[in-house]
Write a protein that holds these residues in place. Sequence first.
Motif, short mmCIF file in Angstrom:
data_model
loop_
_atom_site.label_atom_id
_atom_site.label_comp_id
_atom_site.label_asym_id
_atom_site.label_seq_id
_atom_site.Cartn_x
_atom_site.Cartn_y
_atom_site.Cartn_z
N GLY A 37 0.83 -1.19 0.00
CA GLY A 37 0.00 0.00 0.00
C GLY A 37 0.87 1.24 0.00
N THR A 38 0.23 2.38 -0.08
CA THR A 38 0.97 3.64 -0.09
C THR A 38 1.51 3.96 1.30
N PRO A 39 2.74 4.46 1.39
CA PRO A 39 3.31 4.78 2.69
C PRO A 39 2.92 6.16 3.22
N VAL A 40 2.32 7.01 2.38
CA VAL A 40 2.08 8.39 2.75
C VAL A 40 1.04 8.51 3.88
N GLN A 41 -0.10 7.89 3.73
CA GLN A 41 -1.17 8.04 4.71
C GLN A 41 -0.77 7.55 6.10
N PRO A 42 -0.21 6.34 6.24
CA PRO A 42 0.17 5.91 7.59
C PRO A 42 1.28 6.75 8.21
N LEU A 43 2.20 7.28 7.39
CA LEU A 43 3.24 8.16 7.92
C LEU A 43 2.63 9.47 8.43
N CYS A 44 1.71 10.03 7.66
CA CYS A 44 1.03 11.25 8.09
C CYS A 44 0.21 11.00 9.36
N ALA A 45 -0.45 9.85 9.42
CA ALA A 45 -1.24 9.52 10.61
C ALA A 45 -0.34 9.38 11.84
N ALA A 46 0.80 8.72 11.68
CA ALA A 46 1.73 8.56 12.80
C ALA A 46 2.24 9.91 13.28
N PHE A 47 2.57 10.80 12.35
CA PHE A 47 3.05 12.13 12.70
C PHE A 47 1.95 12.92 13.42
N ASN A 48 0.74 12.87 12.90
CA ASN A 48 -0.40 13.53 13.52
C ASN A 48 -0.62 13.01 14.94
N CYS A 49 -0.55 11.71 15.11
CA CYS A 49 -0.74 11.11 16.43
C CYS A 49 0.37 11.51 17.40
N MET A 50 1.59 11.64 16.88
CA MET A 50 2.69 12.10 17.74
C MET A 50 2.42 13.52 18.25
N LEU A 51 1.92 14.37 17.37
CA LEU A 51 1.61 15.74 17.76
C LEU A 51 0.50 15.77 18.82
N TRP A 52 -0.57 15.00 18.60
CA TRP A 52 -1.68 14.99 19.56
C TRP A 52 -1.26 14.37 20.89
N THR A 53 -0.43 13.35 20.85
CA THR A 53 0.05 12.74 22.08
C THR A 53 0.91 13.73 22.86
N THR A 54 1.77 14.45 22.16
CA THR A 54 2.58 15.47 22.81
C THR A 54 1.70 16.55 23.45
N TYR A 55 0.69 16.98 22.71
CA TYR A 55 -0.26 17.95 23.25
C TYR A 55 -0.89 17.42 24.54
N GLY A 56 -1.38 16.18 24.49
CA GLY A 56 -2.03 15.58 25.66
C GLY A 56 -1.10 15.44 26.85
N LEU A 57 0.16 15.13 26.59
CA LEU A 57 1.12 14.96 27.67
C LEU A 57 1.48 16.28 28.36
N PHE A 58 1.53 17.36 27.59
CA PHE A 58 1.98 18.63 28.13
C PHE A 58 0.86 19.62 28.43
N LYS A 59 -0.39 19.18 28.24
CA LYS A 59 -1.54 20.05 28.50
C LYS A 59 -1.58 20.42 29.98
N LYS A 60 -1.85 21.69 30.23
CA LYS A 60 -1.96 22.17 31.60
C LYS A 60 -3.43 22.49 31.89
N PRO A 61 -3.95 22.27 33.03
CA PRO A 61 -3.28 21.95 34.28
C PRO A 61 -3.02 20.46 34.47
N SER A 62 -3.63 19.62 33.62
CA SER A 62 -3.37 18.18 33.77
C SER A 62 -3.32 17.54 32.40
N LYS A 63 -2.73 16.36 32.36
CA LYS A 63 -2.62 15.61 31.10
C LYS A 63 -4.02 15.27 30.59
N ASP A 64 -4.15 15.16 29.28
CA ASP A 64 -5.42 14.79 28.66
C ASP A 64 -5.33 13.33 28.24
N TRP A 65 -5.67 12.44 29.17
CA TRP A 65 -5.49 11.00 28.95
C TRP A 65 -6.30 10.44 27.79
N PRO A 66 -7.56 10.85 27.56
CA PRO A 66 -8.26 10.31 26.38
C PRO A 66 -7.52 10.59 25.07
#
Length: 86
Positions: A37-66
């Motif tokens: 299959g094409t590698p573009v979509q899963p790479l973009c999805a992984a990058f997007n998920c990394m960004l959202w996970t980073t956001y959730g980890l550093f969100k103040k006042p508390s982490k956004d676990w969902p």
Amino acid sequence: MNEKWFRILAIAATCASILMYVSYISQIQMNLSGQKGTPVQPLCAAFNCMLWTTYGLFKKPSKDWPIILANIPGIILGIITFATSF
């Protein structure tokens, strides 16, 4: 909306996100069996998920676990899908 409904919405959205990324397993199986299959979509999805996970980890006042839990499978399975698409 009250706190109870936000909690229910967060759980439902987390489950839907996890199911979306678990669907990569069939693409990984097809990639490994020779139907690449094409590698573009899963790479973009992984990058997007990394960004959202980073956001959730550093969100103040508390982490956004969902958000964190919903995106971790996307990082892992997106990278695996990308790597097997060659």
